[in-house]
Design a protein around this motif. Structure first.
Motif, PDB file in Angstrom:
ATOM      1  N   LEU A   1       0.844  -1.194   0.000  1.00 19.02           N
ATOM      2  CA  LEU A   1       0.000   0.000   0.000  1.00 19.02           C
ATOM      3  C   LEU A   1       0.880   1.246   0.000  1.00 19.02           C
ATOM      4  CD1 LEU A   1      -2.756   1.456   0.311  1.00 19.02           C
ATOM      5  CD2 LEU A   1      -2.434   1.270   2.790  1.00 19.02           C
ATOM      6  N   LEU A   2       0.656   2.124  -0.976  1.00 21.93           N
ATOM      7  CA  LEU A   2       1.311   3.424  -1.001  1.00 21.93           C
ATOM      8  C   LEU A   2       0.247   4.470  -0.710  1.00 21.93           C
ATOM      9  CD1 LEU A   2       2.981   1.515  -3.072  1.00 21.93           C
ATOM     10  CD2 LEU A   2       4.039   3.652  -3.770  1.00 21.93           C
ATOM     11  N   VAL A   3       0.461   5.269   0.333  1.00 24.06           N
ATOM     12  CA  VAL A   3      -0.545   6.220   0.784  1.00 24.06           C
ATOM     13  C   VAL A   3       0.151   7.446   1.366  1.00 24.06           C
ATOM     14  CG1 VAL A   3      -0.701   5.141   3.075  1.00 24.06           C
ATOM     15  CG2 VAL A   3      -2.649   6.466   2.189  1.00 24.06           C
ATOM     16  N   SER A   4      -0.498   8.587   1.252  1.00 23.33           N
ATOM     17  CA  SER A   4       0.050   9.809   1.825  1.00 23.33           C
ATOM     18  C   SER A   4       0.128   9.710   3.344  1.00 23.33           C
ATOM     19  CB  SER A   4      -0.842  10.999   1.436  1.00 23.33           C
ATOM     20  OG  SER A   4      -0.634  12.084   2.303  1.00 23.33           O
ATOM     21  N   GLN A   5       1.238  10.167   3.905  1.00 25.28           N
ATOM     22  CA  GLN A   5       1.389  10.190   5.353  1.00 25.28           C
ATOM     23  C   GLN A   5       0.321  11.070   6.001  1.00 25.28           C
ATOM     24  OE1 GLN A   5       3.335   8.519   7.553  1.00 25.28           O
ATOM     25  NE2 GLN A   5       2.191   9.622   9.129  1.00 25.28           N
ATOM     26  N   ASP A   6      -0.035  12.183   5.346  1.00 25.46           N
ATOM     27  CA  ASP A   6      -1.043  13.077   5.908  1.00 25.46           C
ATOM     28  C   ASP A   6      -2.416  12.410   5.947  1.00 25.46           C
ATOM     29  OD1 ASP A   6       0.796  15.075   6.337  1.00 25.46           O
ATOM     30  OD2 ASP A   6       0.345  16.137   4.467  1.00 25.46           O
ATOM     31  N   ASP A   7      -2.762  11.668   4.903  1.00 21.31           N
ATOM     32  CA  ASP A   7      -4.053  10.982   4.906  1.00 21.31           C
ATOM     33  C   ASP A   7      -4.064   9.864   5.938  1.00 21.31           C
ATOM     34  OD1 ASP A   7      -5.917  12.140   3.054  1.00 21.31           O
ATOM     35  OD2 ASP A   7      -6.509  10.107   2.514  1.00 21.31           O
ATOM     36  N   LEU A   8      -2.974   9.124   5.992  1.00 25.73           N
ATOM     37  CA  LEU A   8      -2.871   8.036   6.964  1.00 25.73           C
ATOM     38  C   LEU A   8      -3.032   8.569   8.387  1.00 25.73           C
ATOM     39  CD1 LEU A   8      -2.148   4.967   7.298  1.00 25.73           C
ATOM     40  CD2 LEU A   8       0.207   5.729   7.632  1.00 25.73           C
ATOM     41  N   ALA A   9      -2.351   9.672   8.690  1.00 24.84           N
ATOM     42  CA  ALA A   9      -2.395  10.233  10.031  1.00 24.84           C
ATOM     43  C   ALA A   9      -3.794  10.724  10.386  1.00 24.84           C
ATOM     44  CB  ALA A   9      -1.390  11.376  10.146  1.00 24.84           C
ATOM     45  N   PHE A  10      -4.504  11.281   9.417  1.00 27.65           N
ATOM     46  CA  PHE A  10      -5.838  11.828   9.688  1.00 27.65           C
ATOM     47  C   PHE A  10      -6.871  10.723   9.896  1.00 27.65           C
ATOM     48  CE2 PHE A  10      -9.997  13.450   8.263  1.00 27.65           C
ATOM     49  CZ  PHE A  10     -10.119  14.577   9.062  1.00 27.65           C
ATOM     50  N   TRP A  11      -6.965   9.783   8.957  1.00 30.19           N
ATOM     51  CA  TRP A  11      -8.061   8.803   8.964  1.00 30.19           C
ATOM     52  C   TRP A  11      -7.837   7.668   9.950  1.00 30.19           C
ATOM     53  CZ3 TRP A  11     -12.364  10.515   7.258  1.00 30.19           C
ATOM     54  CH2 TRP A  11     -12.390  11.461   6.226  1.00 30.19           C
ATOM     55  N   THR A  12      -6.639   7.522  10.476  1.00 28.53           N
ATOM     56  CA  THR A  12      -6.406   6.493  11.493  1.00 28.53           C
ATOM     57  C   THR A  12      -6.178   7.109  12.871  1.00 28.53           C
ATOM     58  OG1 THR A  12      -4.007   6.401  11.065  1.00 28.53           O
ATOM     59  CG2 THR A  12      -5.419   4.926   9.781  1.00 28.53           C
TER      60      THR A  12
END
Length: 317
Positions: free
Chosen positions: A160-171
């Motif tokens: 999985l490649l995902v933005s760190q900012d999105d990962l931090a927000f949604w989790t």
């Protein structure tokens, strides 16, 4: 709209109105999915647009446009304003021995008009276990819900490649706890999807070379880490711009119009203006998650806003 506003009860009510009539139960999912796909070449790379289905989006979901203008713009585009449907598209990229999926559709979490990807891949001769990478433009349910089937990750070998900012927000458990009850499933689903990859996760920050001919381009606003993907091969380019647009006739004419699902509407509008200007200036071939299938085309500046032109059919490819 800032992040606090995004989690407010009034915003949730708008989102609920926007998705009214969409069953969220897996039991109501269609037993006969529609397989819709189209392939083309970008250099030596094969790109297949795959429809995951469609969603209704009405004027109540948008900010910056009234119902009469919404009606006029859709009718001018020969669309029904009373039953407007927005496509949900994913993209399979095949290069060398890599199979990269850009977004994974919704699976069973968004009703019977969605979730076709899981049937489309085998119909195209693609075993989900053969996907080597899943790139999430962002972690909304219609982009990552298709990862899980009965709680199991169907992309068992993918990174999985995902933005760190999105990962931090949604989790973020604090953000999830502060969300209204009807919105908590966005956070729960994102957390479950990310967890299902175990240590097969690579986070992206800013503009980043992903390898395989692809570059991640930050396009924040729709979500904190929403990003586009630029594919380049043999001097040919394709910009997969994710959720830059949701209702094309409205937002092409006026890029300042935002949608209730935007985490930060002001930033989303600025990003949209920037990306559209780049697309026209550089004459880019574009693919969008919520353009009408097959969703590949070009932008040109118009007297007011922009015009969209479908890319020529890829005969012989």
């Amino acid at each position: 709209m800032n992040r606090r506003d995004f989690l407010s009860t009034s915003t949730l009510a708008t989102v609920a109105a926007a998705t009214a009539g969409i069953p969220a139960s897996a039991d109501e999912h269609s037993a006969s999915p529609t397989i819709v796909a189209q392939s083309r070449s970008v250099g030596a790379t094969k790109v297949t647009a795959i429809s995951d289905g469609y969603l209704p989006i009405g004027p109540e979901a948008l900010s910056g446009v009234d119902a009469d203008t919404f009606k006029d713009r859709l009718e001018s585009a020969h669309m029904s304003p009373e039953s407007h449907l927005t496509g949900v598209n994913t993209f399979l990229i095949e290069t060398g021995d890599k199979r990269i999926l850009i977004d994974a559709g919704s699976g069973s979490v968004m009703g019977p008009t969605m979730g076709n990807l899981s049937a489309s891949l085998p119909a195209l001769g693609i075993d989900p276990a053969s996907i080597t990478h899943l790139i999430a433009t962002h972690l909304h349910p219609d982009h990552v819900g298709g990862v899980l089937s009965d709680g199991r990750n169907i992309f068992s070998n993918a990174e999985l490649l995902v933005s760190q900012d999105d990962l931090a927000f949604w989790t973020n458990p604090d953000m999830a706890a502060a969300a209204p009850d009807g919105f908590k499933f966005f956070f729960e689903l994102a957390t479950n999807v990310v967890s299902s990859f175990g240590d097969r996760i690579k986070t992206v920050t800013g503009e980043a070379d992903l390898g395989m001919g692809m570059t991640a381009l930050p396009m924040p606003g729709h979500t904190p880490g929403h990003m586009g993907i630029m594919l380049e091969d043999n001097n040919e380019q394709l910009l997969i711009w994710g959720d830059i647009i949701h209702v094309a006739p409205v937002q092409l004419a006026d890029p300042s119009v935002t949608i209730a699902f935007d985490t930060d509407g002001k930033t989303a509008a600025k990003t949209r203006a920037r990306v559209m200007d780049m697309a026209t200036t550089d004459k880019l071939l574009i693919a969008g998650a919520h353009m009408s299938f097959p969703s590949v085309g070009y932008l040109e500046k118009a007297d007011t806003g922009y015009r969209w032109f479908d890319a020529p059919y890829p005969y012989g490819q």
